[in-house]
Write a protein that holds these residues in place. Structure first.
Motif, PDB file in Angstrom:
ATOM      1  N   LEU A  22       0.812  -1.268  -0.150  1.00  0.00           N
ATOM      2  CA  LEU A  22       0.117  -0.021   0.015  1.00  0.00           C
ATOM      3  C   LEU A  22       1.055   1.188  -0.060  1.00  0.00           C
ATOM      4  N   THR A  23       0.207   2.093  -0.682  1.00  0.00           N
ATOM      5  CA  THR A  23       1.183   3.499  -0.418  1.00  0.00           C
ATOM      6  C   THR A  23       0.544   4.067   0.811  1.00  0.00           C
ATOM      7  N   ASP A  24       1.254   5.547   1.169  1.00  0.00           N
ATOM      8  CA  ASP A  24       0.616   5.926   2.306  1.00  0.00           C
ATOM      9  C   ASP A  24      -0.861   6.378   2.148  1.00  0.00           C
ATOM     10  N   ASP A  25      -1.332   6.853   0.979  1.00  0.00           N
ATOM     11  CA  ASP A  25      -2.668   7.107   0.879  1.00  0.00           C
ATOM     12  C   ASP A  25      -3.596   5.675   1.278  1.00  0.00           C
ATOM     13  N   GLY A  26      -2.899   4.634   0.917  1.00  0.00           N
ATOM     14  CA  GLY A  26      -3.718   3.413   1.067  1.00  0.00           C
ATOM     15  C   GLY A  26      -3.999   3.017   2.397  1.00  0.00           C
ATOM     16  N   TRP A  27      -2.566   3.344   3.097  1.00  0.00           N
ATOM     17  CA  TRP A  27      -2.625   3.314   4.725  1.00  0.00           C
ATOM     18  C   TRP A  27      -3.654   4.139   5.313  1.00  0.00           C
ATOM     19  N   GLN A  28      -3.843   5.380   4.987  1.00  0.00           N
ATOM     20  CA  GLN A  28      -4.570   6.366   5.117  1.00  0.00           C
ATOM     21  C   GLN A  28      -6.097   5.714   5.172  1.00  0.00           C
ATOM     22  N   SER A  29      -6.471   5.276   4.018  1.00  0.00           N
ATOM     23  CA  SER A  29      -7.858   4.630   3.646  1.00  0.00           C
ATOM     24  C   SER A  29      -8.279   3.565   4.690  1.00  0.00           C
ATOM     25  N   LEU A  30      -7.197   2.847   4.987  1.00  0.00           N
ATOM     26  CA  LEU A  30      -7.319   1.698   5.863  1.00  0.00           C
ATOM     27  C   LEU A  30      -7.899   2.085   7.361  1.00  0.00           C
ATOM     28  N   ALA A  31      -7.344   3.360   7.457  1.00  0.00           N
ATOM     29  CA  ALA A  31      -7.604   4.141   8.904  1.00  0.00           C
ATOM     30  C   ALA A  31      -8.869   4.876   8.926  1.00  0.00           C
ATOM     31  N   ASP A  32      -9.093   5.305   7.605  1.00  0.00           N
ATOM     32  CA  ASP A  32     -10.271   5.939   7.526  1.00  0.00           C
ATOM     33  C   ASP A  32     -11.595   4.669   7.558  1.00  0.00           C
ATOM     34  N   HIS A  33     -11.179   3.917   7.194  1.00  0.00           N
ATOM     35  CA  HIS A  33     -12.417   2.713   7.078  1.00  0.00           C
ATOM     36  C   HIS A  33     -12.695   2.203   8.604  1.00  0.00           C
ATOM     37  N   GLY A  34     -11.692   2.467   9.441  1.00  0.00           N
ATOM     38  CA  GLY A  34     -11.790   2.154  10.869  1.00  0.00           C
ATOM     39  C   GLY A  34     -10.844   0.863  11.321  1.00  0.00           C
ATOM     40  N   VAL A  35      -9.878   0.405  10.419  1.00  0.00           N
ATOM     41  CA  VAL A  35      -9.119  -0.300  10.496  1.00  0.00           C
ATOM     42  C   VAL A  35      -8.153   0.019  11.694  1.00  0.00           C
ATOM     43  N   MET A  36      -8.141  -0.928  12.935  1.00  0.00           N
ATOM     44  CA  MET A  36      -7.561  -0.641  14.027  1.00  0.00           C
ATOM     45  C   MET A  36      -6.247  -1.528  14.289  1.00  0.00           C
ATOM     46  N   ARG A  37      -6.261  -2.690  13.723  1.00  0.00           N
ATOM     47  CA  ARG A  37      -5.271  -4.161  13.865  1.00  0.00           C
ATOM     48  C   ARG A  37      -5.241  -4.716  12.712  1.00  0.00           C
ATOM     49  N   ILE A  38      -3.994  -5.189  12.228  1.00  0.00           N
ATOM     50  CA  ILE A  38      -3.733  -5.891  11.075  1.00  0.00           C
ATOM     51  C   ILE A  38      -3.162  -7.059  11.709  1.00  0.00           C
ATOM     52  N   VAL A  39      -3.530  -8.349  11.386  1.00  0.00           N
ATOM     53  CA  VAL A  39      -2.957  -9.991  11.721  1.00  0.00           C
ATOM     54  C   VAL A  39      -2.367 -10.159  10.684  1.00  0.00           C
ATOM     55  N   ASP A  40      -0.893 -10.185  10.525  1.00  0.00           N
ATOM     56  CA  ASP A  40      -0.063 -10.372   9.793  1.00  0.00           C
ATOM     57  C   ASP A  40       0.167 -11.876  10.009  1.00  0.00           C
ATOM     58  N   LEU A  41       0.107 -12.690   8.783  1.00  0.00           N
ATOM     59  CA  LEU A  41       0.035 -14.201   8.785  1.00  0.00           C
ATOM     60  C   LEU A  41       1.404 -14.634   8.166  1.00  0.00           C
ATOM     61  N   LEU A  42       2.329 -13.713   7.985  1.00  0.00           N
ATOM     62  CA  LEU A  42       3.544 -14.025   7.218  1.00  0.00           C
ATOM     63  C   LEU A  42       4.419 -14.843   8.570  1.00  0.00           C
ATOM     64  N   GLY A  43       5.360 -15.624   7.985  1.00  0.00           N
ATOM     65  CA  GLY A  43       6.375 -16.285   8.692  1.00  0.00           C
ATOM     66  C   GLY A  43       7.366 -15.573   8.992  1.00  0.00           C
ATOM     67  N   GLY A  66       4.062 -21.493  12.214  1.00  0.00           N
ATOM     68  CA  GLY A  66       4.846 -21.780  13.231  1.00  0.00           C
ATOM     69  C   GLY A  66       6.407 -21.325  12.635  1.00  0.00           C
ATOM     70  N   GLU A  67       7.359 -21.682  13.554  1.00  0.00           N
ATOM     71  CA  GLU A  67       8.663 -21.452  12.751  1.00  0.00           C
ATOM     72  C   GLU A  67       9.055 -22.511  12.010  1.00  0.00           C
ATOM     73  N   LEU A  68       9.609 -22.226  10.873  1.00  0.00           N
ATOM     74  CA  LEU A  68      10.319 -23.302  10.029  1.00  0.00           C
ATOM     75  C   LEU A  68      11.654 -23.848  10.639  1.00  0.00           C
ATOM     76  N   ASP A  69      11.529 -25.303  10.337  1.00  0.00           N
ATOM     77  CA  ASP A  69      12.851 -26.170  10.650  1.00  0.00           C
ATOM     78  C   ASP A  69      13.947 -25.731   9.489  1.00  0.00           C
ATOM     79  N   PRO A  70      15.166 -25.195   9.979  1.00  0.00           N
ATOM     80  CA  PRO A  70      16.065 -24.674   8.766  1.00  0.00           C
ATOM     81  C   PRO A  70      16.676 -25.995   8.209  1.00  0.00           C
ATOM     82  N   ASP A  71      16.959 -27.084   9.139  1.00  0.00           N
ATOM     83  CA  ASP A  71      17.567 -28.339   8.486  1.00  0.00           C
ATOM     84  C   ASP A  71      16.376 -29.183   7.756  1.00  0.00           C
TER      85      ASP A  71
END
Length: 75
Positions: A22-43, A66-71
């Motif tokens: 997202l651009t800065d305007d995109g982040w502002q749009s999220l805030a304007d929509h009322g988004v208060m928390r993002i749950v990031d599912l990335l490892g 969870g955490e990936l096994d590097p081996d």
């Protein structure tokens, strides 16, 4: 607003593919929509490749795998 058990009100959740694009305007749009928390599912490995932005929205990291096994070696 009266909530029924087992029902999520329309518009209460917003799903996105990758909010880091997202651009800065995109982040502002999220805030304007009322988004208060993002749950990031990335490892952790994915987050290391794509560091989070400094945003006025709470970002919580929860790896669904969870955490990936590097081996680990895929045969």
């Amino acid at each position: 607003m009266r909530l029924e058990q087992g029902h999520t009100p329309f518009g209460a959740l917003v799903r996105a593919d990758n909010v880091r694009l997202l651009t800065d305007d995109g982040w502002q749009s999220l805030a304007d929509h009322g988004v208060m928390r993002i749950v990031d599912l990335l490892g952790a490995e994915e987050r290391a490749e794509d560091p989070p932005r400094d945003v006025p929205i709470d970002v919580v990291h929860v790896s669904v795998f969870g955490e990936l096994d590097p081996d680990f070696v895929d045969e």
